[in-house]
Design an enzyme around this catalytic site. Structure first.
Site, PDB file in Angstrom:
ATOM      1  N   HIS A  86       0.474  -2.629  -5.738  1.00  8.16           N
ATOM      2  CA  HIS A  86       0.984  -3.367  -4.837  1.00  8.16           C
ATOM      3  C   HIS A  86       0.651  -3.243  -3.671  1.00  8.16           C
ATOM      4  O   HIS A  86       0.567  -2.306  -3.032  1.00  8.16           O
ATOM      5  CB  HIS A  86       2.538  -3.458  -5.045  1.00  8.16           C
ATOM      6  N   LYS A  97       1.543   0.128 -13.277  1.00  4.83           N
ATOM      7  CA  LYS A  97       1.803  -1.094 -12.396  1.00  4.83           C
ATOM      8  C   LYS A  97       0.382  -1.136 -11.604  1.00  4.83           C
ATOM      9  O   LYS A  97      -0.116  -0.301 -11.217  1.00  4.83           O
ATOM     10  CB  LYS A  97       2.907  -1.263 -11.752  1.00  4.83           C
ATOM     11  N   HIS A 101       2.086  -0.887  -1.187  1.00  7.57           N
ATOM     12  CA  HIS A 101       1.907   0.488  -0.874  1.00  7.57           C
ATOM     13  C   HIS A 101       0.573   0.881  -0.234  1.00  7.57           C
ATOM     14  O   HIS A 101       0.345   1.978   0.388  1.00  7.57           O
ATOM     15  CB  HIS A 101       1.395   0.907  -2.243  1.00  7.57           C
TER      16      HIS A 101
END
Length: 578
Positions: free
Chosen positions: A141, A138, A144
């Site tokens: 984001h 992924k 994080h």
């Protein structure tokens, strides 16, 4: 250097009260610098002496305070003793303050504050910090970001205070979501697209297969089967998973480099999948693993032994869970790194998970679980860019750099820089960090680009601007590096305010270390920046006599050092030009 003054006052208090000097040293704190009144000195709260048994309780605390204050003699260090409401203020010799503080700072700029006596009782040894911990396959984001910069701050602080620090990135690289992704990629994926834009393609595959799984049982079964194959180390499934992991780590490292963050050890749930089977075996042998009617394996965490509180550690099909792998990871780290404390940095939604993790470790007989700490943090609301809502950290960093570059170009300063984009990025990251660290970590906060990038106020931009201005002054007028200076030229209110504020640095580091909260250091540095900015305007170096100029340069040089040291602990790269 507060130690010199604390020791001197502690010696007198020791003689009066009949207790060891060491009792008084940590109880003496620097009086906060105030715009209304500049008092160079230290303060003692009398009630603290009652609490630790040094003084007997007295119903009339004020009388007790005044009686103790009268017994302290004025000497070469203490010029005045003033009894306030339950406190005693010791006004110290301001000449001595300037001389001792700036001499030590000039001689040992890197160790200033961090070697203080009041920090000696902090736990030393090996500290393991787990932070960032994004999920593989992924894109990184923005959610994080907080874990990454908070963990980095804690690791930096512990290291600055003399601990041996191990920085661990524990990747989310196992679990049922990889069953979904793997099954989805076998059907929908393309190696060509993976080469072109790996994380974007994996994200698209995951979204598509997740959507299908919501109303198609065959997709869910295929996902469960792929994860079962992973757990059994099927060659094809494992090869695909390894490819996803390597691609992701490579992409993440680019983001970490931009943030100035590094790790000693990349780990992940996958590393502990087999070890989690050993954990389950151990739990069974100790009689701690119970089986529910649904066939799941649980550990009783209730005080009554009635399963009113429990943690599920194995699914009915025998596959491991996140918490099982976390137990295995903790045991492995203790054996491998022999840490003295372990700190996990994640959002507050995982608080119950970590309470259960620490309880499981204690139930298994591992008393070192008492040295495991979870540092929770709140959510960030409202991160957006010119393109709309931002969810990816890469977009946030690009946006911060772009906006900062625009501001610099409007101020016409970037023309003087050899690489304005690099400087804009460093200042942009500083702005994000200071905005994030201003309040209690547990609090949610609303993100506001206008406030973040303001050049004035308590912002990362102002911190960098102050540091860069001081660097510019020292480049043009000299660094104040001569061995001697005359402290008599630093007796004005602006100079004394800075010196008095610097006296607090070790206390701020102590508070930051005890609470694992960066806001104390942020507040200290922003106040120091405001004090330095005012002094820079009023205390001219150019055009002053050589002696005055030398003294002021020493003050500004030392202030610049502490600003840089504090910023580095926060995870900020100080810029020298902007």
């Amino acid at each position: 250097m507060a130690c010199f003054f604390r020791r001197s006052i502690a010696a007198q208090l020791s003689r009066i009260c009949g207790a060891q000097e060491d009792v008084f040293v940590p109880l003496l704190s620097a009086i906060p610098a105030s715009k209304k009144q500049v008092i160079p000195g230290l303060r003692l709260t009398v009630n603290s002496l009652v609490k630790n048994g040094t003084l007997s309780p007295d119903p009339d605390l004020q009388t007790q305070t005044e009686r103790l204050a009268k017994q302290v003699k004025e000497d070469g260090v203490v010029e005045e003793v003033v009894a306030g409401r339950g406190v005693i203020n010791f006004r110290i010799n301001s000449l001595l303050l300037a001389e001792k503080l700036l001499e030590q700072l000039h001689a040992e700029p890197q160790s200033f504050g961090v070697k203080s006596e009041i920090l000696q009782n902090l736990q030393k040894g090996r500290t393991l910090v787990e932070y960032s911990s994004p999920n593989i396959a992924k894109k990184f984001h923005a959610g994080h970001l907080r874990s990454t910069i908070i963990g980095n701050f804690i690791a930096n602080l512990k290291e600055a205070l003399g601990n041996d620090v191990i920085r661990v990135n524990y990747l989310g690289d196992w679990g049922m979501q990889f069953g979904l992704l793997g099954a989805g990629f076998l059907r929908l994926g393309s190696q060509e697209k993976l080469r072109e834009n790996a994380l974007q393609h994996l994200f698209e595959v995951y979204v598509q297969v997740n959507r299908e799984a919501q109303h198609d049982d065959s997709v869910r079964l295929a996902a469960a089967e792929f994860f079962r194959q992973l757990e059994q180390h099927d060659e094809q499934a494992l090869s695909l998973w390894k490819q996803f992991r390597e691609i992701t780590v490579e992409e993440y490292q680019k983001i970490y480099e931009r943030l100035g963050v590094s790790f000693d050890h990349y780990s992940g749930e996958s590393f502990h999948q087999r070890q989690s089977l050993e954990v389950l075996k151990d739990l069974r042998s100790q009689g701690l693993l119970k089986t529910t009617e649904k066939g799941t394996g649980v550990i009783d965490l209730s005080t009554e032994g009635d399963l009113s509180s429990y943690a599920t550690v194995v699914r009915s099909d025998g596959t491991s869970l996140y918490i099982t792998r976390d137990v295995a990871a903790a045991l492995d780290r203790k054996e491998r790194f022999s840490f003295d404390e372990m700190i996990y940095v994640t959002d507050k939604s995982q608080s119950v998970h970590f309470q259960q993790l620490f309880q499981i470790l204690r139930v298994m007989g591992h008393h070192w679980a008492e040295k495991c700490v979870h540092v929770p943090f709140g959510l960030v609301v409202g991160m957006s860019s010119r393109l709309g809502e931002v969810v990816l950290l890469e977009d946030v960093l690009n946006e911060a750099r772009y906006r900062m570059l625009q501001n610099m170009q409007e101020a016409k300063t970037s023309k003087e820089l050899s690489d304005p984009e690099v400087v804009a990025e460093q200042i942009g990251v500083s702005a994000l960090i200071i905005q994030d660290f201003k309040g209690p970590l547990i609090s949610d906060y609303k993100f506001d680009w206008q406030k973040v990038l303001q050049a004035q106020g308590d912002t990362g931009v102002f911190l960098q601007y102050t540091h860069a201005r001081l660097c510019s002054l020292l480049r043009m007028q000299g660094s104040g590096s001569r061995a001697h200076f005359n402290p008599a030229h630093l007796q004005d209110n602006r100079s004394i305010s800075i010196l008095q504020h610097l006296l607090r640095y070790d206390e701020v580091l102590l508070q930051s270390a005890l609470e694992l909260q960066p806001r104390h250091l942020v507040n200290f540095l922003t106040t120091l920046s405001h004090l330095a900015s005012s002094a820079h305007r009023e205390l001219q170096v150019k055009g002053s006599s050589a002696e005055v100029a030398q003294a002021r340069l020493r003050l500004f040089s030392c202030t610049c050092s502490v600003l840089a040291n504090g910023m580095k602990i926060l995870g900020i790269t100080p810029v020298e030009k902007m």
